[in-house]
Design a protein around this motif. Structure first.
Motif, short mmCIF file in Angstrom:
data_model
loop_
_atom_site.label_atom_id
_atom_site.label_comp_id
_atom_site.label_asym_id
_atom_site.label_seq_id
_atom_site.Cartn_x
_atom_site.Cartn_y
_atom_site.Cartn_z
N LEU A 1 0.83 -1.21 0.00
CA LEU A 1 0.00 0.00 0.00
C LEU A 1 0.87 1.26 0.00
CD1 LEU A 1 -2.86 -1.13 2.42
CD2 LEU A 1 -2.87 -1.06 -0.09
N ARG A 2 1.98 1.20 0.72
CA ARG A 2 2.91 2.35 0.70
C ARG A 2 3.50 2.53 -0.69
NH1 ARG A 2 6.27 0.56 6.00
NH2 ARG A 2 4.94 1.51 7.57
N ALA A 3 3.89 1.39 -1.28
CA ALA A 3 4.48 1.47 -2.62
C ALA A 3 3.48 2.08 -3.60
CB ALA A 3 4.92 0.09 -3.09
N GLU A 4 2.21 1.73 -3.45
CA GLU A 4 1.19 2.31 -4.34
C GLU A 4 1.17 3.83 -4.22
OE1 GLU A 4 -0.72 0.97 -6.87
OE2 GLU A 4 0.73 -0.61 -6.46
N LYS A 5 1.27 4.31 -2.99
CA LYS A 5 1.27 5.77 -2.79
C LYS A 5 2.50 6.39 -3.47
CE LYS A 5 -1.37 6.28 1.41
NZ LYS A 5 -1.20 5.62 2.69
N LEU A 6 3.64 5.73 -3.32
CA LEU A 6 4.86 6.27 -3.90
C LEU A 6 4.83 6.20 -5.43
CD1 LEU A 6 7.33 4.67 -1.37
CD2 LEU A 6 6.74 7.09 -1.53
N LEU A 7 4.24 5.12 -5.95
CA LEU A 7 4.14 5.00 -7.41
C LEU A 7 3.22 6.10 -7.96
CD1 LEU A 7 3.97 1.11 -7.92
CD2 LEU A 7 5.87 2.63 -8.50
N ALA A 8 2.16 6.39 -7.20
CA ALA A 8 1.25 7.46 -7.63
C ALA A 8 2.02 8.79 -7.68
CB ALA A 8 0.07 7.56 -6.68
N GLN A 9 2.83 9.01 -6.65
CA GLN A 9 3.63 10.24 -6.62
C GLN A 9 4.63 10.26 -7.79
OE1 GLN A 9 4.96 10.88 -2.63
NE2 GLN A 9 6.15 12.70 -3.15
N SER A 10 5.17 9.08 -8.11
CA SER A 10 6.12 9.03 -9.23
C SER A 10 5.43 9.34 -10.55
CB SER A 10 6.80 7.65 -9.29
OG SER A 10 5.98 6.70 -9.94
N PHE B 1 23.74 7.00 -7.88
CA PHE B 1 24.23 5.63 -7.98
C PHE B 1 23.07 4.61 -8.00
CE2 PHE B 1 25.72 1.84 -5.67
CZ PHE B 1 26.74 1.46 -6.53
N PHE B 2 21.94 4.97 -7.39
CA PHE B 2 20.81 4.04 -7.28
C PHE B 2 19.80 4.23 -8.40
CE2 PHE B 2 22.32 5.03 -2.99
CZ PHE B 2 22.79 3.77 -2.64
N LYS B 3 19.25 3.10 -8.84
CA LYS B 3 18.19 3.14 -9.85
C LYS B 3 16.92 3.68 -9.21
CE LYS B 3 20.18 0.63 -13.23
NZ LYS B 3 21.49 1.18 -12.88
N LYS B 4 16.04 4.22 -10.05
CA LYS B 4 14.78 4.79 -9.54
C LYS B 4 14.02 3.76 -8.70
CE LYS B 4 13.88 6.16 -13.94
NZ LYS B 4 13.14 6.61 -15.10
N GLU B 5 13.93 2.55 -9.22
CA GLU B 5 13.16 1.50 -8.55
C GLU B 5 13.78 1.15 -7.20
OE1 GLU B 5 14.20 1.38 -11.70
OE2 GLU B 5 12.27 1.73 -12.68
N GLU B 6 15.12 1.25 -7.13
CA GLU B 6 15.79 0.95 -5.86
C GLU B 6 15.44 2.01 -4.82
OE1 GLU B 6 19.57 -1.52 -7.72
OE2 GLU B 6 19.75 0.64 -7.52
N LEU B 7 15.38 3.25 -5.25
CA LEU B 7 15.02 4.32 -4.31
C LEU B 7 13.56 4.22 -3.88
CD1 LEU B 7 17.03 7.34 -5.79
CD2 LEU B 7 17.45 6.13 -3.65
N ILE B 8 12.69 3.81 -4.82
CA ILE B 8 11.27 3.66 -4.46
C ILE B 8 11.12 2.51 -3.47
CG2 ILE B 8 8.96 3.04 -5.35
CD1 ILE B 8 9.68 5.84 -6.19
N MET B 9 11.90 1.45 -3.66
CA MET B 9 11.86 0.33 -2.71
C MET B 9 12.33 0.79 -1.33
SD MET B 9 10.57 -2.41 -3.82
CE MET B 9 11.11 -3.73 -2.74
#
Ligand code: ATP
Length: 421
Positions: free
Chosen positions: A264-273, A339-347
């Motif tokens: 659910l947190r990831a969904e919020k962050l993906l929405a922000q992305s 240095f970090f990929k976008k997906e790594e930072l979202i994780m």
């Protein structure tokens, strides 16, 4: 028993002109061979509920598809692709939408989730093998009957009520991907799985062994859901608890409450992305959250790209040092975060949602998308720098100065370079 629904007005009138004309032309040609042609599937469903039509036309032929294609080729020079094994084909056309044509067929499954053995059949049997009633509506295209809607399975009623009903008790045993399709329709198209359909999906997932199911097929279907730019919170908050569909990927899949809150947190962050147009790989993030603790060997067996597997398996976000966010120099902070990929930072953000750094992460990612260096390698060559790693070094130095607000435009960048060179 077929229930015929005659519309006052011709349903085909609601199709874009070009499609309507082409469909009627094809049906007329089919009738010359004694064949029948029907419009089926998502297009009919969407037409009736006023959803903008997708690009495909799905057509069903009662007759010999190969002979039909040959007839169209001889008479009009139409090109086609024909698949003998599945009695399906694709008609090329100049209008920019795809036309899939299939002969009416029945499917036989040798084991749960196997590919079907296909046999010729009539219209009714073809519709019976489909996933949900709402996908069994048909518009007749044949001369004299064109535009008439056929509803063999009470689909119109289900469509009006927005209900997804599976066609029969063994449908999910035959093809469990239909469960995933149903979940996708519920989340993305706002339909609701009927309680009996949910029960059948639960029973099928409990009772049958799907280990022979091709993982590529599951991933393809899952990707339609996980790549979506819509919010998938419902998947975690309701559906996964009710229908443990991810057992199709990992037979002992369990859905813990911490996975749920992470999702659910990831969904919020993906929405922000999405709001910030960051182009984050939604599929990968959702997969990583749900299968976080899976074995490396399992992840490596999945049809992911090499880079995706690397990101997943390395879990580098676990080692991100919080002190990065305390770095005062914006240029140095940028270099460390870059240095970090976008997906790594979202994780990292999903798993450390309470931290104060979420805003920092988004600020950085946005900057990454928009930051432009106002000079190029050619400028540096012109200034006498030698071809090679030095070029990159100076470009990054200019970028550092932009991040420190010391340089704002090309002119200032060139002045700065002349000074340090
Ligand atoms: P979308 O809007 O997502 O394209 P669609 O219903 O048109 O929805 P397609 O995947 O194009 O989806 O499938 C066309 C039709 O074929 C569906 O309407 C459905 O009747 C049938 N179908 C597709 N996949 C299956 C399946 N796994 N089992 C049974 N029927 C299926």
């Amino acid at each position: 028993q077929a229930s015929f629904l005659h519309y006052d007005s011709d349903l085909l009138d609601y199709l874009p002109q070009q499609r309507r004309k082409l469909l009627l032309k094809l049906a007329k040609e089919a009738s010359l061979l004694g064949y029948n042609l029907y419009l089926v599937g998502g297009q009919v469903r969407d037409l009736l509920i006023n959803i903008p039509l997708n690009k495909d036309l799905d057509i069903l032929l009662e007759g010999d598809l190969k002979k039909f294609f040959v007839h169209l080729e001889n008479k009009y020079g139409y090109q086609y692709d024909y698949n003998n094994k599945f009695s399906t084909g694709f008609l090329h056309n100049q209008y920019g939408f795809s036309i899939d044509i299939a002969s009416c067929r029945e499917e036989k499954y040798h084991f749960p989730g196997s590919l079907p053995l296909v046999e010729k059949a009539d219209l009714f049997s073809d519709l019976f093998r489909r996933d949900f009633t709402i996908n069994t509506l048909v518009i007749d295209l044949n001369p004299g009957r064109s535009g008439i809607l056929y509803d063999f399975f009470g689909a119109l009623n289900d469509l009006k009520n927005g209900i997804l009903k599976v066609m029969h008790d063994y449908s999910f045993r035959d093809d469990p991907l239909r469960i995933l399709r149903g979940i996708r329709f519920q989340i993305l198209k706002d339909f609701k799985l009927s309680s009996k359909t949910i029960e059948i999906s639960q029973r099928s997932l409990r009772n049958y062994d799907y280990h022979k199911l091709a993982i590529e097929r599951v991933f393809t279907e899952l990707s339609y859901l996980f790549k979506s730019k819509q919010d998938l919170s419902q998947f975690a908050s309701v559906l996964l608890k009710e229908i443990p569909v991810l057992k199709l990927i990992k037979s002992d899949f369990e859905f813990s409450s911490s996975q749920k809150s992470n999702f659910l947190r990831a969904e919020k962050l993906l929405a922000q992305s999405r709001e910030n147009s960051l182009g984050v790989n939604h599929f990968l993030v959702r997969l990583m959250i749900l299968f976080y603790n899976s074995k490396e060997s399992l992840i490596k067996s999945w049809p992911l790209s090499t880079l995706e597997k690397k990101i997943f398996v390395n879990k580098i976000w676990e080692n991100i040092d919080f002190s990065i966010f305390e770095i005062k120099d914006p240029a140095l902070k940028y270099r460390r975060l870059e240095f970090f990929k976008k997906e790594e930072l979202i994780m990292f953000a999903s798993l450390n949602f309470e931290s104060d750094y979420i805003e920092e992460i988004f600020k950085h990612l946005k900057r990454r998308e928009t930051l432009k260096i106002p000079i190029s390698g050619h400028d540096l060559l012109d200034l006498g720098v030698k071809q090679g790693p030095e070029i990159k070094k100076y470009l990054l130095e200019v970028r550092d100065q932009i991040l420190r607000h010391q340089i704002e435009n090309r002119e200032e960048a060139l002045t700065y370079l002349k000074k340090i060179l």
